[in-house]
Design a protein around this motif. Structure first.
Motif, PDB file in Angstrom:
ATOM      1  N   HIS A  25       0.292  -1.546  -0.271  1.00  0.00           N
ATOM      2  CA  HIS A  25      -0.292  -0.191   0.185  1.00  0.00           C
ATOM      3  C   HIS A  25       1.130   1.229   0.037  1.00  0.00           C
ATOM      4  O   HIS A  25       1.776   1.282   0.458  1.00  0.00           O
ATOM      5  CB  HIS A  25      -1.021  -0.032   1.669  1.00  0.00           C
ATOM      6  N   ASP A  26       0.560   1.956  -0.679  1.00  0.00           N
ATOM      7  CA  ASP A  26       0.778   3.332  -0.414  1.00  0.00           C
ATOM      8  C   ASP A  26       0.397   4.438   0.784  1.00  0.00           C
ATOM      9  O   ASP A  26      -0.323   5.113   0.483  1.00  0.00           O
ATOM     10  CB  ASP A  26       0.797   4.050  -2.159  1.00  0.00           C
ATOM     11  N   LEU A  27       0.552   3.456   1.935  1.00  0.00           N
ATOM     12  CA  LEU A  27       1.021   4.841   2.895  1.00  0.00           C
ATOM     13  C   LEU A  27       2.021   4.951   3.849  1.00  0.00           C
ATOM     14  O   LEU A  27       2.805   4.198   3.351  1.00  0.00           O
ATOM     15  CB  LEU A  27      -0.461   3.268   3.177  1.00  0.00           C
ATOM     16  N   THR A  28       1.690   6.556   4.139  1.00  0.00           N
ATOM     17  CA  THR A  28       2.562   6.844   4.892  1.00  0.00           C
ATOM     18  C   THR A  28       2.456   7.086   6.581  1.00  0.00           C
ATOM     19  O   THR A  28       0.860   7.462   6.938  1.00  0.00           O
ATOM     20  CB  THR A  28       3.515   7.797   4.500  1.00  0.00           C
ATOM     21  N   ILE A  94      -1.609   9.168   9.369  1.00  0.00           N
ATOM     22  CA  ILE A  94      -1.553   8.448   8.563  1.00  0.00           C
ATOM     23  C   ILE A  94      -1.965   8.962   7.063  1.00  0.00           C
ATOM     24  O   ILE A  94      -3.428   9.336   6.980  1.00  0.00           O
ATOM     25  CB  ILE A  94      -2.127   6.787   8.941  1.00  0.00           C
ATOM     26  N   GLY A  96      -2.824   8.295   3.398  1.00  0.00           N
ATOM     27  CA  GLY A  96      -2.383   7.506   1.531  1.00  0.00           C
ATOM     28  C   GLY A  96      -4.219   6.763   1.490  1.00  0.00           C
ATOM     29  O   GLY A  96      -4.692   6.815   2.633  1.00  0.00           O
ATOM     30  N   CYS A  99      -6.519   4.613   3.918  1.00  0.00           N
ATOM     31  CA  CYS A  99      -6.181   5.073   5.594  1.00  0.00           C
ATOM     32  C   CYS A  99      -6.862   4.641   6.475  1.00  0.00           C
ATOM     33  O   CYS A  99      -7.154   4.253   7.797  1.00  0.00           O
ATOM     34  CB  CYS A  99      -6.198   6.580   5.179  1.00  0.00           C
ATOM     35  N   ARG A 172       9.188  11.172   9.461  1.00  0.00           N
ATOM     36  CA  ARG A 172       8.600   9.948   9.039  1.00  0.00           C
ATOM     37  C   ARG A 172       9.414   8.547   9.361  1.00  0.00           C
ATOM     38  O   ARG A 172      10.485   8.509   9.161  1.00  0.00           O
ATOM     39  CB  ARG A 172       9.876  10.165   7.330  1.00  0.00           C
ATOM     40  N   ASP A 174       9.987   4.766   9.090  1.00  0.00           N
ATOM     41  CA  ASP A 174       9.041   3.676   8.185  1.00  0.00           C
ATOM     42  C   ASP A 174       9.624   2.472   8.799  1.00  0.00           C
ATOM     43  O   ASP A 174       9.984   2.420   9.475  1.00  0.00           O
ATOM     44  CB  ASP A 174      10.745   4.558   6.731  1.00  0.00           C
ATOM     45  N   PRO A 175       9.377   0.855   7.852  1.00  0.00           N
ATOM     46  CA  PRO A 175       8.885   1.467   6.580  1.00  0.00           C
ATOM     47  C   PRO A 175       7.090   1.283   6.186  1.00  0.00           C
ATOM     48  O   PRO A 175       6.654   1.942   7.667  1.00  0.00           O
ATOM     49  CB  PRO A 175       8.613  -0.280   6.620  1.00  0.00           C
ATOM     50  N   ASP A 176       6.931   0.980   5.855  1.00  0.00           N
ATOM     51  CA  ASP A 176       4.774   1.433   6.039  1.00  0.00           C
ATOM     52  C   ASP A 176       4.268   0.824   7.222  1.00  0.00           C
ATOM     53  O   ASP A 176       4.107  -0.600   7.992  1.00  0.00           O
ATOM     54  CB  ASP A 176       4.361   0.894   4.741  1.00  0.00           C
ATOM     55  N   SER A 179       3.640  -2.746   7.279  1.00  0.00           N
ATOM     56  CA  SER A 179       4.335  -3.511   7.270  1.00  0.00           C
ATOM     57  C   SER A 179       5.524  -3.545   9.000  1.00  0.00           C
ATOM     58  O   SER A 179       5.476  -4.335   9.160  1.00  0.00           O
ATOM     59  CB  SER A 179       5.770  -3.300   6.330  1.00  0.00           C
TER      60      SER A 179
END
Length: 376
Positions: A25-28, A94, A96, A99, A172, A174-176, A179
Motif C-alpha cells: 500500500h502507498d501509505l505513510t 496516516i 494514503g 488510511c 517520517r 518507516d517502513p509503511d 509492514s
C-alpha cells in the motif's frame, strides 16, 4: 487479560497485517509537532489522511500561579485535539488511500493491551518528558492519549525505539504502517511485555552489576530480549543495559563512567560481536576495557556472543563463543546465567584485593550513546 494470554489474537492480527503488507500500500506514517505558538512546520498532508494526538507536554504548573490557567484551558478545550496552551503536542498522521483500513486494524491491535500494559506505554512517554523538565519547584505536566489507535501507534514507536534507537523521533516513520505493524506484532508474540524506560533511580556509578552488556545499536532488538529474560532471574539493578539508566548516562563524562562499569563494576561482561561492533566508536571504548580485563588474566569475566565471522582486533580463532544464529535470546540468557553463577561464586575478598587500575581514554565525550552506536 494480559498479552501473554492473547497469543491466538496476536497470531490472527499477524495474518491480517501480513496480507495487507504484501499488497505494498502507498501509505505513510509520520509525526507532526505543534507548540503553543503553532505547528513546527507547514507541511501539507495528502488526502485521505487521519490525524490523532499521541501525547502533550503542557508545561510546568506552579500551584500558586499557573494552576488556575490550566483549569481554564481544560474547560475550554476540544480534548479530541488535546489541551489548549500545551507547550508541545505530538500528532501521528496516516496518509494514503488505505488510511481508513489501517485505522480500523490499528484500533483492533491497540485493543490487545489491557489497562496496565497501556499505562506502561504511557509512562514511557510521560517519564521521558517530565524527567527532562524537573526543577524541584513546579510540576511538569504531560498527558498521553488512551484511544486504542493512539495506543497502537505509540507501541509502534516503542518497538522502533528498541530495534533502531532514535528513529522513533524522526518525522517520517518507516517502513509503511502495515509492514511495521507486522514486525511489531511478531516481536510482541515473542516478547509480550513492555519495559518501562529509565527504570532505575540508583546511582549507576555506585552499583556493582552481575552482568554488563556491550553491543552495537544494530543488535539492540536481540539484546533487549536477552535482557528481558535475564531480568526474570536476576532482578533490578543487576544488569547494566544502557536503556535502564538513560538519564544518568546523559552527562559529559560518559566515557569514564562506562569504562569504570565494564572494567571494575561488573562480574561478567557479555560482548555481542559482529561487523557493526568493530565499526562503532563507543563499542571500541568498551572493547578496550574488555581487553584490559583479558590482559589482567581475568578472562573468566568475559563472555562472547557472535552474530557473524567479522574480524575483531584481539579476538582469535581459539576464543570460544556462543553462536547467536543457532540459539534464541532465551537460550543465550540461560548460558549467561550459568556463567554469572560461576563468576559470582568466586571469593569476594580475592575480588576486592585485585589491582584494577582505572583506564582513561582520549575519546570525545558525549551523552548520545546510541547516536554514536548507530552512526554510519
Amino acid at each position: 487479560m494480559s498479552l501473554r494470554k492473547k497469543k491466538a489474537e496476536i497470531k490472527r492480527l499477524i495474518g491480517s497485517f501480513e496480507r495487507e503488507a504484501e499488497k505494498f500500500h502507498d501509505l505513510t506514517f509520520s509525526l507532526f509537532y505543534v507548540t503553543d505558538e503553532g505547528p513546527i512546520d507547514n507541511r501539507k498532508f495528502k488526502s485521505p489522511n487521519h490525524t490523532i494526538m499521541l501525547w502533550q507536554y503542557y508545561g510546568k504548573i506552579d500551584p500558586q500561579g499557573s494552576a488556575e490557567k490550566f483549569v481554564e484551558n481544560l474547560k475550554s478545550s476540544d480534548l479530541q485535539w488535546g489541551l489548549r496552551g500545551a507547550k508541545l503536542s505530538a500528532f501521528a498522521v496516516i496518509e494514503g488511500d488505505s488510511c481508513a483500513l489501517f485505522c480500523r486494524m490499528a484500533k483492533r491491535a491497540g485493543s490487545l493491551f489491557n489497562e496496565k500494559e497501556s499505562s506502561a506505554l504511557k509512562s514511557r512517554v510521560v517519564s521521558e518528558i517530565q524527567n527532562s523538565e524537573i526543577d524541584g519547584i513546579s510540576k511538569p505536566t504531560a498527558a498521553v492519549n488512551d484511544n486504542a489507535m493512539a495506543v497502537w501507534l505509540s507501541y509502534l514507536l516503542y518497538y522502533i525505539s528498541k530495534v533502531s534507537p532514535g528513529k522513533d523521533k524522526l518525522e517520517r516513520i518507516d517502513p509503511d504502517p502495515f509492514s511495521l505493524s507486522l514486525l511489531a506484532l511478531e516481536d510482541l508474540l515473542e516478547s509480550p511485555r513492555i519495559e518501562k524506560a529509565d527504570k532505575s533511580m540508583s546511582r549507576v556509578d555506585e552499583l556493582n552489576f552481575k552482568v554488563a552488556l556491550s553491543f552495537p545499536g544494530e543488535k539492540r532488538g536481540y539484546v533487549s530480549n536477552v535482557v528481558s529474560s535475564l531480568k526474570e532471574s536476576l532482578g533490578k539493578d543487576q544488569i547494566f543495559y544502557d536503556f535502564d539508566y538513560q538519564s544518568q548516562l546523559a552527562r559529559p563524562d560518559l566515557d569514564t563512567i562506562l569504562q569504570n562499569i565494564y572494567r571494575n563494576n561488573c562480574d561478567l561482561v557479555v560482548v555481542f560481536l559482529c561487523k557493526e561492533y568493530s565499526e562503532k566508536e563507543w563499542c571500541g571504548l568498551e572493547w578496550r576495557a574488555v581487553r584490559d580485563i583479558i590482559k589482567a588474566k581475568e578472562g573468566e569475566r568475559v563472555m562472547f556472543v557472535r552474530f557473524d565471522d567479522a574480524q575483531i582486533d584481539g579476538v582469535f580463532s581459539i576464543d570460544g563463543y556462543i553462536d547467536a544464529n543457532h540459539f534464541t535470546e532465551v537460550e543465550v540468557s540461560k548460558f549467561i546465567l550459568e556463567r554469572v553463577e560461576l563468576v559470582s561464586g568466586e571469593n569476594a575478598q580475592q575480588i576486592a584485593a585485585r589491582d584494577k587500575p582505572t583506564l582513561r581514554f582520549g575519546l570525545p565525550q558525549s551523552a548520545a550513546l546510541d547516536s554514536l552506536r548507530q552512526h554510519d
